[in-house]
Scaffold this motif. Structure first.
Motif, PDB file in Angstrom:
ATOM      1  N   THR A 299     -40.711  87.490 -15.179  1.00 40.69           N
ATOM      2  CA  THR A 299     -41.127  88.102 -13.913  1.00 40.69           C
ATOM      3  C   THR A 299     -41.378  89.592 -14.049  1.00 40.69           C
ATOM      4  OG1 THR A 299     -38.791  88.270 -13.292  1.00 40.69           O
ATOM      5  CG2 THR A 299     -40.016  86.381 -12.443  1.00 40.69           C
ATOM      6  N   MET A 300     -40.770  90.235 -15.059  1.00 39.99           N
ATOM      7  CA  MET A 300     -41.029  91.642 -15.365  1.00 39.99           C
ATOM      8  C   MET A 300     -40.801  91.831 -16.859  1.00 39.99           C
ATOM      9  SD  MET A 300     -39.241  95.042 -13.834  1.00 39.99           S
ATOM     10  CE  MET A 300     -39.668  96.650 -14.457  1.00 39.99           C
ATOM     11  N   PRO A 301     -41.872  92.062 -17.623  1.00 43.39           N
ATOM     12  CA  PRO A 301     -41.700  92.267 -19.065  1.00 43.39           C
ATOM     13  C   PRO A 301     -40.855  93.509 -19.341  1.00 43.39           C
ATOM     14  CG  PRO A 301     -44.028  92.063 -18.471  1.00 43.39           C
ATOM     15  CD  PRO A 301     -43.255  92.164 -17.195  1.00 43.39           C
ATOM     16  N   MET A 302     -40.249  93.551 -20.512  1.00 44.36           N
ATOM     17  CA  MET A 302     -39.468  94.727 -20.909  1.00 44.36           C
ATOM     18  C   MET A 302     -40.376  95.948 -20.906  1.00 44.36           C
ATOM     19  SD  MET A 302     -36.339  93.729 -21.369  1.00 44.36           S
ATOM     20  CE  MET A 302     -35.606  95.184 -22.097  1.00 44.36           C
ATOM     21  N   SER A 303     -39.920  97.000 -20.233  1.00 43.16           N
ATOM     22  CA  SER A 303     -40.698  98.242 -20.181  1.00 43.16           C
ATOM     23  C   SER A 303     -39.787  99.383 -19.751  1.00 43.16           C
ATOM     24  CB  SER A 303     -41.886  98.121 -19.220  1.00 43.16           C
ATOM     25  OG  SER A 303     -41.434  97.873 -17.908  1.00 43.16           O
ATOM     26  N   ASP A 304     -40.244 100.601 -19.978  1.00 42.28           N
ATOM     27  CA  ASP A 304     -39.519 101.777 -19.521  1.00 42.28           C
ATOM     28  C   ASP A 304     -39.646 101.866 -18.008  1.00 42.28           C
ATOM     29  OD1 ASP A 304     -38.756 102.591 -22.098  1.00 42.28           O
ATOM     30  OD2 ASP A 304     -40.690 103.551 -22.412  1.00 42.28           O
ATOM     31  N   THR A 305     -38.560 102.293 -17.345  1.00 46.23           N
ATOM     32  CA  THR A 305     -38.549 102.348 -15.885  1.00 46.23           C
ATOM     33  C   THR A 305     -38.382 103.777 -15.385  1.00 46.23           C
ATOM     34  OG1 THR A 305     -36.152 102.128 -15.767  1.00 46.23           O
ATOM     35  CG2 THR A 305     -37.454 100.077 -15.794  1.00 46.23           C
ATOM     36  N   PHE A 306     -38.607 103.972 -14.094  1.00 45.79           N
ATOM     37  CA  PHE A 306     -38.470 105.296 -13.487  1.00 45.79           C
ATOM     38  C   PHE A 306     -37.014 105.739 -13.436  1.00 45.79           C
ATOM     39  CE2 PHE A 306     -38.073 102.445  -9.853  1.00 45.79           C
ATOM     40  CZ  PHE A 306     -37.035 103.003  -9.133  1.00 45.79           C
TER      41      PHE A 306
ATOM     42  N   TYR B 214     -34.744 100.872 -20.193  1.00 45.93           N
ATOM     43  CA  TYR B 214     -35.682  99.907 -20.756  1.00 45.93           C
ATOM     44  C   TYR B 214     -35.220  98.577 -20.184  1.00 45.93           C
ATOM     45  CZ  TYR B 214     -38.276  97.441 -24.458  1.00 45.93           C
ATOM     46  OH  TYR B 214     -39.129  96.632 -25.161  1.00 45.93           O
ATOM     47  N   PHE B 215     -36.065  97.883 -19.388  1.00 48.64           N
ATOM     48  CA  PHE B 215     -35.597  96.833 -18.498  1.00 48.64           C
ATOM     49  C   PHE B 215     -36.630  95.722 -18.368  1.00 48.64           C
ATOM     50  CE2 PHE B 215     -35.447  95.129 -14.164  1.00 48.64           C
ATOM     51  CZ  PHE B 215     -34.110  94.764 -14.046  1.00 48.64           C
ATOM     52  N   GLY B 216     -36.163  94.492 -18.200  1.00 43.04           N
ATOM     53  CA  GLY B 216     -37.026  93.352 -17.930  1.00 43.04           C
ATOM     54  C   GLY B 216     -36.265  92.248 -17.214  1.00 43.04           C
ATOM     55  N   MET B 217     -37.014  91.318 -16.579  1.00 44.73           N
ATOM     56  CA  MET B 217     -36.410  90.205 -15.830  1.00 44.73           C
ATOM     57  C   MET B 217     -37.157  88.911 -16.132  1.00 44.73           C
ATOM     58  SD  MET B 217     -35.684  91.858 -12.033  1.00 44.73           S
ATOM     59  CE  MET B 217     -37.383  91.716 -11.536  1.00 44.73           C
ATOM     60  N   PHE B 218     -36.428  87.795 -16.053  1.00 43.75           N
ATOM     61  CA  PHE B 218     -37.037  86.488 -16.254  1.00 43.75           C
ATOM     62  C   PHE B 218     -36.125  85.402 -15.701  1.00 43.75           C
ATOM     63  CE2 PHE B 218     -34.444  87.508 -19.891  1.00 43.75           C
ATOM     64  CZ  PHE B 218     -33.730  86.346 -20.135  1.00 43.75           C
ATOM     65  N   THR B 219     -36.690  84.208 -15.558  1.00 44.76           N
ATOM     66  CA  THR B 219     -35.933  83.009 -15.258  1.00 44.76           C
ATOM     67  C   THR B 219     -36.014  82.148 -16.501  1.00 44.76           C
ATOM     68  OG1 THR B 219     -36.517  83.158 -12.922  1.00 44.76           O
ATOM     69  CG2 THR B 219     -35.722  81.026 -13.708  1.00 44.76           C
ATOM     70  N   ASP B 220     -34.870  81.714 -17.025  1.00 46.43           N
ATOM     71  CA  ASP B 220     -34.901  80.944 -18.263  1.00 46.43           C
ATOM     72  C   ASP B 220     -35.368  79.507 -18.008  1.00 46.43           C
ATOM     73  OD1 ASP B 220     -32.654  79.349 -17.516  1.00 46.43           O
ATOM     74  OD2 ASP B 220     -31.265  80.501 -18.737  1.00 46.43           O
ATOM     75  N   LYS B 221     -35.521  78.739 -19.062  1.00 45.31           N
ATOM     76  CA  LYS B 221     -36.047  77.377 -18.945  1.00 45.31           C
ATOM     77  C   LYS B 221     -35.102  76.435 -18.208  1.00 45.31           C
ATOM     78  CE  LYS B 221     -34.599  76.118 -23.640  1.00 45.31           C
ATOM     79  NZ  LYS B 221     -35.129  75.686 -24.948  1.00 45.31           N
ATOM     80  N   PHE B 222     -33.885  76.907 -17.900  1.00 48.95           N
ATOM     81  CA  PHE B 222     -32.937  76.105 -17.140  1.00 48.95           C
ATOM     82  C   PHE B 222     -32.839  76.552 -15.683  1.00 48.95           C
ATOM     83  CE2 PHE B 222     -31.543  76.184 -21.579  1.00 48.95           C
ATOM     84  CZ  PHE B 222     -31.659  74.824 -21.867  1.00 48.95           C
TER      85      PHE B 222
ATOM     86  N   PHE C  82     -33.928  89.498 -24.702  1.00 47.13           N
ATOM     87  CA  PHE C  82     -34.977  89.144 -23.747  1.00 47.13           C
ATOM     88  C   PHE C  82     -35.870  88.041 -24.323  1.00 47.13           C
ATOM     89  CE2 PHE C  82     -39.083  89.467 -21.700  1.00 47.13           C
ATOM     90  CZ  PHE C  82     -38.768  89.666 -20.366  1.00 47.13           C
ATOM     91  N   ASN C  83     -36.370  88.234 -25.531  1.00 48.67           N
ATOM     92  CA  ASN C  83     -37.278  87.260 -26.136  1.00 48.67           C
ATOM     93  C   ASN C  83     -36.594  85.923 -26.387  1.00 48.67           C
ATOM     94  OD1 ASN C  83     -39.386  89.117 -26.113  1.00 48.67           O
ATOM     95  ND2 ASN C  83     -38.886  89.876 -28.147  1.00 48.67           N
ATOM     96  N   GLY C  84     -35.364  85.961 -26.833  1.00 45.58           N
ATOM     97  CA  GLY C  84     -34.648  84.719 -27.104  1.00 45.58           C
ATOM     98  C   GLY C  84     -34.350  83.929 -25.849  1.00 45.58           C
ATOM     99  N   LEU C  85     -33.787  84.596 -24.835  1.00 43.99           N
ATOM    100  CA  LEU C  85     -33.390  83.891 -23.618  1.00 43.99           C
ATOM    101  C   LEU C  85     -34.574  83.494 -22.738  1.00 43.99           C
ATOM    102  CD1 LEU C  85     -30.256  86.021 -22.712  1.00 43.99           C
ATOM    103  CD2 LEU C  85     -30.256  83.593 -23.332  1.00 43.99           C
ATOM    104  N   SER C  86     -35.672  84.237 -22.797  1.00 47.89           N
ATOM    105  CA  SER C  86     -36.821  83.927 -21.940  1.00 47.89           C
ATOM    106  C   SER C  86     -37.748  82.870 -22.542  1.00 47.89           C
ATOM    107  CB  SER C  86     -37.612  85.196 -21.613  1.00 47.89           C
ATOM    108  OG  SER C  86     -38.252  85.698 -22.775  1.00 47.89           O
ATOM    109  N   ALA C  87     -37.518  82.486 -23.798  1.00 44.03           N
ATOM    110  CA  ALA C  87     -38.380  81.483 -24.455  1.00 44.03           C
ATOM    111  C   ALA C  87     -38.407  80.194 -23.638  1.00 44.03           C
ATOM    112  CB  ALA C  87     -37.877  81.211 -25.869  1.00 44.03           C
ATOM    113  N   GLY C  88     -39.596  79.769 -23.263  1.00 41.04           N
ATOM    114  CA  GLY C  88     -39.756  78.559 -22.471  1.00 41.04           C
ATOM    115  C   GLY C  88     -39.531  78.765 -20.987  1.00 41.04           C
ATOM    116  N   GLY C  89     -39.206  79.985 -20.588  1.00 37.24           N
ATOM    117  CA  GLY C  89     -38.955  80.285 -19.185  1.00 37.24           C
ATOM    118  C   GLY C  89     -40.131  81.006 -18.548  1.00 37.24           C
ATOM    119  N   HIS C  90     -39.858  81.755 -17.491  1.00 32.58           N
ATOM    120  CA  HIS C  90     -40.895  82.480 -16.748  1.00 32.58           C
ATOM    121  C   HIS C  90     -40.510  83.957 -16.661  1.00 32.58           C
ATOM    122  CE1 HIS C  90     -43.922  83.450 -13.766  1.00 32.58           C
ATOM    123  NE2 HIS C  90     -42.976  83.980 -13.008  1.00 32.58           N
TER     124      HIS C  90
END
Length: 146
Positions: free
Chosen positions: A113-120, A124-132, A103-111
């Motif tokens: 949308t949901m930080p890594m966190s425990d889910t219902f 353990y889940f997160g979402m982002f759009t990368d810099k590309f 998550f940290n590597g691929l999201s660097a320089g991106g946006h």
């Protein structure tokens, strides 16, 4: 278990129809089907529109060694859908540390949308759009055998 990458498709109300079609071609059974009405209320999120209740929050269809996954989105409640942003790459990590590293590597320089966190749903889940401009989901299923 190795890290896996699977396609995640997003639709505007046609997810169930599309996945029934894919199932008719590939065969097999859905591993999971969840609707938005089954989701508990989320802090900071607006109320779910009534028309979204029966839409699919998540569906998964195992195909070969991978999984085709998908969901619907509802205008005004989720991100707007246009062709090009309706495909996300989903990574299933082998452990929480690997999930954070990816998550940290691929999201660097991106946006993010949901930080890594425990889910219902027990992940353990997160979402982002990368810099590309590519959409990603990172998931570690805490209940899966390692």
């Amino acid at each position: 278990m190795a890290t896996t990458i699977n396609p995640y498709l997003t639709f505007t109300g046609k997810c169930e129809e599309a996945f029934n079609f894919y199932k008719s071609v590939f065969g097999g059974d859905f591993a999971f089907v969840g609707r938005f009405k089954d989701m508990p209320p989320q802090e900071g999120m607006p109320p779910m529109p009534a028309e979204a209740a029966d839409m699919l929050m998540h569906i998964s269809l195992p195909i070969g060694g991978g999984v085709l996954m998908g969901s619907d989105t509802c205008e005004g409640w989720g991100p707007s859908l246009t062709v090009g942003n309706n495909i996300t790459i989903s990574i299933n990590a082998t452990n929480k540390e690997d999930a954070d590293r990816l998550f940290n590597g691929l999201s660097a320089g991106g946006h993010v949308t949901m930080p890594m966190s425990d889910t219902f749903w027990g992940a353990y889940f997160g979402m982002f759009t990368d810099k590309f401009g590519i959409n990603w989901m990172v998931n570690f299923d805490k209940n899966s055998p390692s």
